[in-house]
Design a protein around this motif. Structure first.
Motif: not given
Length: 204
Positions: A16-27, A29-43
């Motif tokens: 829920d916190e991650v969803r709130a972070l993505i929703a509030g990320a604004g631009a 580019p940063f939402r794309d980055l957050l989604t990629a980190l969350w969905e892949t577990g990459c470093r």
């Protein structure tokens, strides 16, 4: 001098916190980055150094720089991606055919400092926990993989650890999640509603 044992990370973000972070990320580019980190577990560095020539969208995987390439000689490692991350990757590869594909709104490649600053600003503004960091998303991915029923070995393969022990130590603590324990017990004794000696057991 004896090296102290690292403390286990206790503060893990919730979905829920991650969803709130993505929703509030604004631009975007940063939402794309957050989604990629969350969905892949990459470093984080594996995402921000990703370039278009290491993305195979037909086979739905990405080649990211291997953390241990200096020791193993393997420059890249495969990371499977889902449809959501594939769509983001396809769009960014078209936009940035050379150089890193994850970039800020100004078109500059993300740096670790810039990511840390954005996370802190969003956490403070949204009142989210201190565990919500770029590495916290990886930690959450490991927990989610185990919770979904993947074994430690499968989770280690997904996250590209050398062996299951590297998953069990930081991610395999379920003492605060009763439902996980109940499901595990049912897999061992599927026909028993309560363990022998439980609250309904009486001495004869």
């Amino acid at each position: 001098m004896e090296r102290p044992t690292p403390l286990r990370r206790e503060s893990v973000p919730t979905e829920d916190e991650v969803r709130a972070l993505i929703a509030g990320a604004g631009a975007q580019p940063f939402r794309d980055l957050l989604t990629a980190l969350w969905e892949t577990g990459c470093r984080p560095h594996e995402v921000i150094t990703l370039e278009a020539d290491r993305v195979d969208l037909d086979a739905t995987f990405r080649l990211v720089l291997n953390k241990t390439r200096g020791k193993t000689g393997a420059r890249d490692r495969r990371v499977p991606i889902n449809d959501r991350v594939a769509e983001i990757s396809r769009r960014l590869c078209t936009q940035w055919p050379t150089g890193p594909i994850f970039r800020s709104r100004d078109g500059n490649p993300w740096t670790r400092h810039a990511i840390t600053w954005r996370f802190k600003r969003l956490r403070d503004g949204l009142g989210l926990s201190a565990g919500l960091t770029s590495y916290g998303l990886r930690h959450l991915f490991g927990k989610a993989s185990l919770k979904a029923g993947n074994t430690s070995s499968e989770t280690a393969a997904l996250m590209r650890y050398r062996d299951a022990r590297m998953v069990d130590r930081p991610y395999g603590h379920w003492d605060d999640q009763d439902e996980i324990v109940r499901k595990a017990a049912r897999r061992v004794r599927p026909g028993e509603a309560t363990p022998p000696g439980g609250p309904d057991h009486q001495e004869r």
